[in-house]
Scaffold this motif. Structure first.
Motif, PDB file in Angstrom:
ATOM      1  N   UNK A 600       2.793  -7.123  -6.878  1.00  0.00           N
ATOM      2  CA  UNK A 600       4.098  -7.052  -6.362  1.00  0.00           C
ATOM      3  C   UNK A 600       4.577  -6.381  -5.225  1.00  0.00           C
ATOM      4  N   UNK A 601       3.528  -6.326  -4.375  1.00  0.00           N
ATOM      5  CA  UNK A 601       3.873  -5.736  -2.838  1.00  0.00           C
ATOM      6  C   UNK A 601       3.323  -4.045  -2.676  1.00  0.00           C
ATOM      7  N   UNK A 602       2.323  -4.419  -1.634  1.00  0.00           N
ATOM      8  CA  UNK A 602       1.578  -2.933  -1.291  1.00  0.00           C
ATOM      9  C   UNK A 602       2.610  -2.335  -0.459  1.00  0.00           C
ATOM     10  N   UNK A 603       2.410  -1.179  -0.252  1.00  0.00           N
ATOM     11  CA  UNK A 603       3.117  -0.337   0.599  1.00  0.00           C
ATOM     12  C   UNK A 603       2.475  -0.554   1.989  1.00  0.00           C
ATOM     13  N   UNK A 604       3.002  -0.072   3.305  1.00  0.00           N
ATOM     14  CA  UNK A 604       2.277  -0.209   4.506  1.00  0.00           C
ATOM     15  C   UNK A 604       1.135   0.839   4.452  1.00  0.00           C
ATOM     16  N   UNK A 605       0.137   0.583   5.454  1.00  0.00           N
ATOM     17  CA  UNK A 605      -0.923   1.498   5.623  1.00  0.00           C
ATOM     18  C   UNK A 605      -0.173   2.909   6.206  1.00  0.00           C
ATOM     19  N   UNK A 606      -0.127   4.044   5.885  1.00  0.00           N
ATOM     20  CA  UNK A 606       0.458   5.153   6.205  1.00  0.00           C
ATOM     21  C   UNK A 606      -0.501   5.791   7.441  1.00  0.00           C
ATOM     22  N   UNK A 607      -0.254   6.294   8.475  1.00  0.00           N
ATOM     23  CA  UNK A 607      -0.602   7.213   9.574  1.00  0.00           C
ATOM     24  C   UNK A 607      -1.816   6.354  10.107  1.00  0.00           C
ATOM     25  N   UNK A 608      -1.481   5.130  10.320  1.00  0.00           N
ATOM     26  CA  UNK A 608      -2.827   4.426  11.263  1.00  0.00           C
ATOM     27  C   UNK A 608      -3.337   5.251  12.392  1.00  0.00           C
ATOM     28  N   UNK A 609      -4.532   5.236  12.597  1.00  0.00           N
ATOM     29  CA  UNK A 609      -5.161   6.113  13.394  1.00  0.00           C
ATOM     30  C   UNK A 609      -4.802   7.469  13.862  1.00  0.00           C
ATOM     31  N   UNK A 610      -4.049   7.978  12.689  1.00  0.00           N
ATOM     32  CA  UNK A 610      -3.714   9.322  12.636  1.00  0.00           C
ATOM     33  C   UNK A 610      -2.556   9.771  13.705  1.00  0.00           C
TER      34      UNK A 610
END
Ligand SMILES: C[S@@+](CC[C@H](N)C(=O)[O-])C[C@H]1O[C@@H](n2cnc3c(N)ncnc32)[C@H](O)[C@@H]1O
Length: 617
Positions: A600-610
């Motif tokens: 029912x909906x993932x979160x965004x990917x956090x801290x992309x590329x640091x």
């Protein structure tokens, strides 16, 4: 290491608790009641703002037509209608009238209720009372939430404390045990998790199961109502609480809420002790709290306090930080034990714990102590001059670059963070491995990171207060208090030395049994120093009395509501380039529907590329 490296922000033992009195609606004179309460040993009183007669206003026909949105009444109110003095109980303190009905099917009552609510809260704001007690929402409360939300915008500084019973005794629909939390959750979501909206928890005769009770510890509780009716009578007729109630109240005391004894207008319910007996009993529970463990004592004042993880590789630590490390004898005892056993097992031979272990094992050893922090190296020089002499060779170098004169049998390091690998122990030991013999021993032999989903509106608000994305993509070292684990921790990866084997499970699935709000991910580690000698901050295996590490917290930008029985996938990545290491994380909740589970909906990917947080190599 990851613990309290700043001076303690708020040290106190179990702090003094404040106990107030609430006596219903019929109060003739607020100052008399206040004086009486003080005499009975109470610290404050809670009173309704207005007399019951003020209710007449609710039924006044001031609306010409139900279709008119901008009613005459609202116009009147905007002009600023004052209270009549005779209507005010509290000419100087209060509680919103619980007869107002903001979701009534009667348009007049709805409009009048809003005006009354605004008038009462404006008054509370004006006289400088910072909190108003507002009623528990009935089964429809959308308009109530809208009014409260809009009042936050117009009455500055006012805090609203919403009264919530643990169990709704007369509920006919749904689970009685969870319905009040679900209602609170919906209400605060409608109010956009306003930081000035908190809870007054009313302890009820029946208590829900422990895991449902625990969920309240993740919520912003400001006060606890103890109605006199939930007290039992002891043999002498004095009020006492049942064992389960006592346990719950003692647990609550650690969260430092205000307590309020809620008494019927006609007096106490128990034969002996009068009204003061209730506050004396709560003070007695406070006085007889179990003694704090050394870890609890050490953690006082650090609860829910966000700290940046240390970066001992990229930064040079200060002497005060080393002093905090040295307070934790447990860690050194465990290391010494591990070295002792490794020496006994090994055919042949850094600092004090190694010398002591060698002495105990009656082994002759050559010790090299390697340090890359120039200021800490001065301390090593002092130690060599004053204590160690020829027993230790001190080396100023980064272990990844040092050209050792001989290979070692045992390599001892303490480069562990709250997440195990987050102070870059793997990278440092990888570099140092070249000077360890092929059959050499590394202490620690391995370390494993664990994660679990947690709920904590307090920590979410603390991170949100920074008002930027970067803080939501940064891990924090924090001693959890106002938090609730939504599922038990699971392991995500392990590093083994000297061979640097890595066992990785970046995708972990949790079963979340009870509904809750997911605010972030808690992180812990376990380390095997040598054979069965383990060092752990995992809640189930925590090394007794060890202070060196608090858990780590990875926030989520947007809290996610998880219904009961959610299957929660958490993905975690440890990524690296030539100059930094960083973590990325995301969550993906789903519910079983027929044979499938549907996200029912993932979160965004956090801290992309640091981009927001990383650890320098
Ligand atoms: C967490 S502290 C532990 C200090 C001490 N062993 C104790 O337990 O109290 C880690 C120490 O390792 C040093 N250090 C970190 N990375 C290093 C590296 N690559 N080479 C040499 N020293 C390093 C840091 O400067 C710091 O003094």
């Amino acid at each position: 290491m990851e613990t309290s490296t700043t001076s303690n922000p708020n040290v106190s033992n179990y702090p003094r608790i404040m106990i107030g009195l609430s006596r219903g609606q019929e109060e003739p004179d607020a100052s008399l009641v206040a004086a009486e309460a003080r005499e009975l040993g109470y610290d404050f009183i809670i009173l309704p703002i207005t007399f019951p007669n003020y209710r007449r206003f609710l039924f006044e026909q001031l609306v010409d037509s139900v279709d008119i949105k901008e009613t005459k009444l609202m116009e009147e109110w905007r002009k600023g209608q004052p209270f009549c003095r005779e209507d005010l109980v509290v000419k100087n303190a209060g509680q919103i009238s619980n007869w107002i009905n903001l979701d009534s099917s009667d348009h007049n009552i709805r409009i009048n209720s809003e005006v009354i609510l605004r008038q009462q809260l404006t008054w509370i704001g004006h006289i400088g009372i910072t909190a108003a007690l507002i009623p528990f929402p009935s089964d429809s409360f959308i308009n109530y939430a809208r009014c409260i939300n809009s009042i936050f915008g117009t009455v500055p500084y006012i805090n609203m404390w919403i009264k919530i019973p643990l169990v709704l005794e007369d509920e006919t629909l749904g689970s009685k045990e969870t319905i009040t939390w679900e209602r609170w959750n919906k209400f605060r979501t409608l109010c956009d998790n306003h930081v000035r909206l908190s809870i007054v928890l009313e302890v009820t005769q029946n208590l829900p199961e422990d895991n449902i009770l625990d969920r309240w510890f993740a919520e912003p509780i400001k006060a606890i109502f103890l109605p006199t009716t939930i007290f039992l009578s002891n043999a002498k007729g004095f009020p006492v609480l049942s064992k389960r109630h006592q346990t719950f109240v003692r647990k609550l005391i650690k969260y430092k809420p205000h307590f309020v004894i809620e008494c019927a207008a006609d007096g106490p319910n128990h034969a002996s002790g009068g009204l003061s007996a209730y506050q004396e009993y709560v003070h007695h529970l406070h006085r007889t709290m179990p003694e704090l463990t050394p870890v609890e004592q050490f953690a006082l004042g650090y609860h829910d306090f966000l700290q940046s993880p240390l970066q001992p590789l990229m930064d040079n630590l200060e002497s005060s930080t080393y002093e905090v490390f040295e307070k934790d004898s447990t860690k050194y005892v465990l290391y010494e034990k591990a070295i002792h056993h490794a020496l006994l097992d090994h055919n042949t031979g850094s600092e004090e714990m190694i010398l002591e272990a060698a002495e105990k094992a009656q082994k002759r050893v050559r010790v090299y102590a390697i340090e890359k922090n120039p200021s800490a190296f001065v301390t090593l020089q002092n130690k060599k001059t004053e204590i160690w002499g020829d027993k230790v060779t001190i080396v100023f170098s980064d272990m990844r670059l040092w050209k050792a004169p001989e290979k070692a049998d045992i390599l001892v390091s303490e480069l562990l963070g709250s997440f195990g690998d987050n102070e870059l122990s793997p990278e440092c030991l990888d570099g140092a491995q070249k000077f360890l013999k092929a059959d050499g021993i590394s202490i620690p032999a391995s370390y494993t990171a664990f994660i679990s989903p947690i709920s904590s509106s307090k920590l979410h608000n603390e991170v949100a207060a920074y008002k930027d994305l970067a803080h939501f993509e940064t891990p924090y070292v924090v001693m959890f208090q106002s938090a609730c684990e939504l599922a038990k921790p699971c392991q995500i990866w392990s590093f083994e030395h000297p061979n640097r084997n890595i066992a990785v499970d970046e995708d972990v699935t949790f079963n979340v049994r009870e509904s809750g709000i997911l605010h972030g991910i808690a992180g812990y580690f376990e380390s095997i120093l040598y054979k069965d000698i383990m060092l752990s901050i995992h809640p189930d295996t925590h090394s007794i009395d060890m202070l060196s590490w608090f858990p780590i917290f990875f926030p989520l930008k947007i809290p996610i509501y998880l219904p009961s029985n959610t299957k929660l996938d958490i993905n975690f990545w440890r990524l690296t380039n030539s100059h930094k290491v960083w973590y990325e994380w995301c969550v993906d909740p789903s519910l079983p529907l027929g044979y499938e589970t549907v996200s029912f909906g993932p979160s965004a990917i956090h801290n992309s590329l640091g981009r927001s947080s990383w650890i320098g190599l």
